[in-house]
Write an enzyme that holds these catalytic residues in place. Structure first.
Site, PDB file in Angstrom:
ATOM      1  N   ALA A 140      42.784  40.180  38.244  1.00  0.00           N
ATOM      2  CA  ALA A 140      43.419  41.045  39.399  1.00  0.00           C
ATOM      3  C   ALA A 140      42.666  41.794  40.241  1.00  0.00           C
ATOM      4  O   ALA A 140      43.192  42.283  41.349  1.00  0.00           O
ATOM      5  CB  ALA A 140      44.385  41.830  38.742  1.00  0.00           C
ATOM      6  N   LYS A 141      41.448  41.982  39.890  1.00  0.00           N
ATOM      7  CA  LYS A 141      40.507  42.789  40.482  1.00  0.00           C
ATOM      8  C   LYS A 141      41.068  44.177  41.322  1.00  0.00           C
ATOM      9  O   LYS A 141      40.856  44.363  42.479  1.00  0.00           O
ATOM     10  CB  LYS A 141      39.765  41.835  41.756  1.00  0.00           C
ATOM     11  CG  LYS A 141      39.093  40.743  41.094  1.00  0.00           C
ATOM     12  CD  LYS A 141      38.419  39.820  42.322  1.00  0.00           C
ATOM     13  CE  LYS A 141      37.764  38.642  41.878  1.00  0.00           C
ATOM     14  NZ  LYS A 141      38.610  37.566  41.124  1.00  0.00           N
ATOM     15  N   ARG A 142      41.460  45.104  40.367  1.00  0.00           N
ATOM     16  CA  ARG A 142      42.103  46.185  40.826  1.00  0.00           C
ATOM     17  C   ARG A 142      41.123  47.171  40.892  1.00  0.00           C
ATOM     18  O   ARG A 142      39.981  46.999  40.334  1.00  0.00           O
ATOM     19  CB  ARG A 142      43.261  46.606  39.791  1.00  0.00           C
ATOM     20  CG  ARG A 142      44.491  45.510  39.685  1.00  0.00           C
ATOM     21  CD  ARG A 142      45.210  45.347  41.162  1.00  0.00           C
ATOM     22  NE  ARG A 142      46.264  44.916  41.128  1.00  0.00           N
ATOM     23  CZ  ARG A 142      46.539  43.567  41.462  1.00  0.00           C
ATOM     24  NH1 ARG A 142      45.840  42.780  41.821  1.00  0.00           N
ATOM     25  NH2 ARG A 142      47.955  43.170  41.249  1.00  0.00           N
TER      26      ARG A 142
END
Length: 301
Positions: free
Chosen positions: A123-125
């Site tokens: 998700a590369k949050r």
């Protein structure tokens, strides 16, 4: 319920924290269990479930949920060859609510049928602390993933909310496989490359033992230096196959005493065919990588 799962339930209940479960079943794969699966399957393969409706077989488009139908077929044919699956959430978010529903059905299917598989929400949050807490709850509690990818640019208060979740892992972007990585990640700041500063600083954060790191296979020449900084951590390594990364180089410089590698392949496996035999073709490609990994494991241990 296995003893380790019951102990985890008791621990969470005792702490008063929210219990990470669905339908009264606990879903969590610890690092020790991941290593055990790697040894059992002679594989450290992670399969990326990046579903593009323009690329899947046409007959699946007639299904009520084409995305889930595709994922289920791939999973059923490849689960014995890999130790992890990694849905990139962008490929689900792009389809709105039906995409999120497909993602939820996919993780539920994995947790119910193949609970030994390590799951990664790609998700590369990464945002301010309060927002990161909500992201962490979404992926660790609601969707019950084992791990999530996080960008470190905003610093420790954007990452530590993920790290407080016991037996869950935060996979920090360290040195990525894309060409743009050279724009910032390898730049020298105060006589040291930025990615090295990220690695060193992250080790000082609370619960840093729950960190894993993304290091692209196309940056294999950097792995020796990376292992000097984080010798014991697991690395998620994308870029083998379609992006040109070399498995042998990654293993030579990146493998540690507990293997310490998850090699991801997405397009090279799941789109091996767009015909009725797509799942079987995916299994053939996955097995090719698994066999190459077995050779590497036998050579290192």
């Amino acid at each position: 319920m296995p003893k380790w799962k019951q102990e985890f339930v008791n621990l969470i209940t005792k702490k008063g924290d929210s219990c990470l479960h669905r339908n009264n079943k606990i879903y969590v794969v610890t690092t020790n269990q991941l290593v055990s699966e790697i040894k059992k399957k002679q594989s450290f393969l992670c399969i990326g479930l990046d579903v593009d409706l323009n690329k899947i077989p046409e007959h699946l488009l007639k299904e009520e949920d084409p995305i889930f139908a595709f994922n289920k077929a791939i999973i059923d044919k490849t689960h014995h060859l890999c130790v992890a699956y990694k849905p990139n959430t962008a490929f689900y978010e792009a389809y709105g609510l039906k995409g999120w529903k497909a993602l939820e059905k996919t993780i539920n299917y994995l947790n119910k049928n193949y609970p030994e598989i390590f799951t990664i929400a790609d998700a590369k949050r990464g945002d301010i602390g309060n927002t990161s807490t909500m992201y962490a709850r979404a992926f660790f509690e609601d969707l019950a993933f084992d791990s999530v990818t996080v960008a470190p640019y905003m610093g420790k208060d954007s990452v530590e909310p993920f790290l407080v979740f016991e037996d869950k892992h935060t996979i920090l972007l360290a040195l990525t496989s894309n060409q743009g990585a050279f724009d910032f990640q390898t730049k020298t700041v105060d006589s040291k490359e930025l990615y090295k500063q990220v690695l060193e600083t992250s080790k000082t954060w609370q619960h840093s033992e729950n960190l894993m790191y993304v290091v692209g296979a196309t940056k294999a020449e950097y792995l020796a230096d990376i292992r000097q900084i984080i010798p014991d951590s697991f690395l998620l390594v994308p870029g083998v196959g379609a992006q040109g990364g070399n498995l042998q180089d990654v293993c030579k410089y990146g493998m540690n005493n507990n293997v310490g590698l998850l090699i991801n392949s997405s397009r090279g496996i799941i789109y091996a065919s767009n015909k009725d035999d797509f799942a079987e073709a995916a299994a053939i490609k996955a097995q090719e990588l698994q066999r190459a990994m077995k050779v590497e494991l036998n050579g290192h241990f």
